[in-house]
Design a protein around this motif. Sequence first.
Motif, PDB file in Angstrom:
ATOM      1  N   UNK A  18     -10.173  20.887 -11.259  1.00 40.02           N
ATOM      2  CA  UNK A  18      -9.739  21.467 -12.573  1.00 40.02           C
ATOM      3  C   UNK A  18      -9.062  22.435 -11.668  1.00 40.02           C
ATOM      4  N   UNK A  19      -8.949  22.872 -10.552  1.00 44.96           N
ATOM      5  CA  UNK A  19      -8.847  24.676  -9.949  1.00 44.96           C
ATOM      6  C   UNK A  19      -7.185  24.600  -9.334  1.00 44.96           C
ATOM      7  N   UNK A  20      -6.389  23.472  -9.798  1.00 43.81           N
ATOM      8  CA  UNK A  20      -5.221  23.251  -9.485  1.00 43.81           C
ATOM      9  C   UNK A  20      -4.462  23.233  -8.103  1.00 43.81           C
ATOM     10  N   UNK A  21      -5.569  22.588  -6.682  1.00 49.13           N
ATOM     11  CA  UNK A  21      -5.491  22.454  -5.868  1.00 49.13           C
ATOM     12  C   UNK A  21      -5.018  20.629  -5.400  1.00 49.13           C
ATOM     13  N   UNK A  22      -4.857  20.199  -6.214  1.00 50.31           N
ATOM     14  CA  UNK A  22      -4.229  18.703  -5.573  1.00 50.31           C
ATOM     15  C   UNK A  22      -3.393  18.138  -7.445  1.00 50.31           C
ATOM     16  N   UNK A  23      -3.384  17.179  -6.875  1.00 50.16           N
ATOM     17  CA  UNK A  23      -2.594  16.477  -8.199  1.00 50.16           C
ATOM     18  C   UNK A  23      -3.267  14.796  -8.026  1.00 50.16           C
ATOM     19  N   UNK A  24      -4.741  15.149  -7.946  1.00 49.92           N
ATOM     20  CA  UNK A  24      -5.341  13.369  -8.334  1.00 49.92           C
ATOM     21  C   UNK A  24      -5.424  13.358  -9.861  1.00 49.92           C
ATOM     22  N   UNK A  25      -4.984  14.583 -11.219  1.00 51.75           N
ATOM     23  CA  UNK A  25      -5.478  13.847 -11.462  1.00 51.75           C
ATOM     24  C   UNK A  25      -3.805  13.917 -12.781  1.00 51.75           C
ATOM     25  N   UNK A  26      -3.564  13.292 -11.428  1.00 48.12           N
ATOM     26  CA  UNK A  26      -0.934  13.033 -12.405  1.00 48.12           C
ATOM     27  C   UNK A  26      -1.371  12.031 -13.354  1.00 48.12           C
ATOM     28  N   UNK A  27      -1.382  12.921 -14.786  1.00 51.49           N
ATOM     29  CA  UNK A  27      -0.851  11.274 -15.467  1.00 51.49           C
ATOM     30  C   UNK A  27       1.142  11.475 -16.229  1.00 51.49           C
ATOM     31  N   UNK A  28       0.723  10.473 -16.500  1.00 43.86           N
ATOM     32  CA  UNK A  28       2.204  10.716 -17.746  1.00 43.86           C
ATOM     33  C   UNK A  28       1.944  10.618 -19.403  1.00 43.86           C
ATOM     34  N   UNK A  29       1.960  11.968 -19.560  1.00 41.26           N
ATOM     35  CA  UNK A  29       2.373  11.870 -21.700  1.00 41.26           C
ATOM     36  C   UNK A  29       2.749  10.865 -22.267  1.00 41.26           C
ATOM     37  N   UNK A  30       2.351  10.810 -23.026  1.00 43.07           N
ATOM     38  CA  UNK A  30       3.415   9.866 -24.187  1.00 43.07           C
ATOM     39  C   UNK A  30       4.257  10.457 -24.678  1.00 43.07           C
ATOM     40  N   UNK A  31       5.389  10.068 -24.481  1.00 44.83           N
ATOM     41  CA  UNK A  31       6.442  11.120 -25.571  1.00 44.83           C
ATOM     42  C   UNK A  31       5.897  12.120 -26.920  1.00 44.83           C
ATOM     43  N   UNK A  32       5.607  11.381 -27.518  1.00 42.52           N
ATOM     44  CA  UNK A  32       5.275  11.355 -28.486  1.00 42.52           C
ATOM     45  C   UNK A  32       4.743  12.916 -28.552  1.00 42.52           C
ATOM     46  N   UNK A  33       3.689  13.328 -27.106  1.00 45.58           N
ATOM     47  CA  UNK A  33       2.933  14.418 -27.489  1.00 45.58           C
ATOM     48  C   UNK A  33       3.164  15.215 -26.778  1.00 45.58           C
ATOM     49  N   UNK A  34       4.122  14.950 -25.761  1.00 37.46           N
ATOM     50  CA  UNK A  34       4.279  15.797 -24.777  1.00 37.46           C
ATOM     51  C   UNK A  34       5.075  17.733 -25.297  1.00 37.46           C
ATOM     52  N   UNK A  35       6.032  17.619 -26.097  1.00 34.52           N
ATOM     53  CA  UNK A  35       6.054  18.486 -26.835  1.00 34.52           C
ATOM     54  C   UNK A  35       4.623  19.106 -27.817  1.00 34.52           C
ATOM     55  N   UNK A  36       3.755  19.071 -27.958  1.00 31.55           N
ATOM     56  CA  UNK A  36       3.077  19.418 -28.581  1.00 31.55           C
ATOM     57  C   UNK A  36       2.629  19.983 -27.041  1.00 31.55           C
ATOM     58  N   UNK A  37       2.150  19.724 -25.959  1.00 30.65           N
ATOM     59  CA  UNK A  37       1.441  20.456 -24.464  1.00 30.65           C
ATOM     60  C   UNK A  37       2.102  21.850 -24.139  1.00 30.65           C
ATOM     61  N   UNK A  38       1.784  22.715 -23.802  1.00 36.53           N
ATOM     62  CA  UNK A  38       1.890  24.101 -23.636  1.00 36.53           C
ATOM     63  C   UNK A  38       2.753  24.390 -22.454  1.00 36.53           C
ATOM     64  N   UNK A  39       3.784  24.778 -21.892  1.00 39.22           N
ATOM     65  CA  UNK A  39       4.851  24.586 -20.725  1.00 39.22           C
ATOM     66  C   UNK A  39       3.654  24.683 -19.533  1.00 39.22           C
ATOM     67  N   UNK A  40       3.809  23.787 -18.638  1.00 31.24           N
ATOM     68  CA  UNK A  40       3.050  23.961 -17.199  1.00 31.24           C
ATOM     69  C   UNK A  40       2.825  25.147 -16.551  1.00 31.24           C
ATOM     70  N   UNK A  41       1.557  26.164 -16.620  1.00 26.43           N
ATOM     71  CA  UNK A  41       1.441  26.970 -15.561  1.00 26.43           C
ATOM     72  C   UNK A  41       2.604  26.903 -14.404  1.00 26.43           C
ATOM     73  N   UNK A  42       3.034  28.063 -13.107  1.00 30.36           N
ATOM     74  CA  UNK A  42       3.943  27.732 -12.434  1.00 30.36           C
ATOM     75  C   UNK A  42       2.829  26.972 -10.915  1.00 30.36           C
ATOM     76  N   UNK A  43       1.140  27.340 -11.295  1.00 26.79           N
ATOM     77  CA  UNK A  43       0.266  26.440 -10.399  1.00 26.79           C
ATOM     78  C   UNK A  43       0.894  25.156 -10.447  1.00 26.79           C
TER      79      UNK A  43
END
Length: 83
Positions: free
Chosen positions: A7-32
């Motif tokens: 979780x140090x934002x140094x890779x993309x191995x935890x890349x997931x697709x978020x179900x559209x019903x929940x995607x807009x409930x998440x805060x915008x991603x940080x630049x990192x």
Amino acid sequence: LEGACEASLACSTCHVYVDRRYFDLLPQPEEEEEDMLDLAVFLQENSRLGCQIVLKKELDGIRLTMPKATRNFYVDGHVPQPH
């Protein structure tokens, strides 16, 4: 779900697709996070790094799907260069 950088934002191995019903409930991603997502394979509009999703009551029932593959530079042959 690998999460190689812990979780140090140094890779993309935890890349997931978020179900559209929940995607807009998440805060915008940080630049990192966006920078790391740029390195993810099979990127989609609903892509996020799983390590950056903070579970809250309103996300109860969230559905995440994993892409066909992830990219781990250290396992997949990347050799870091000294600075």
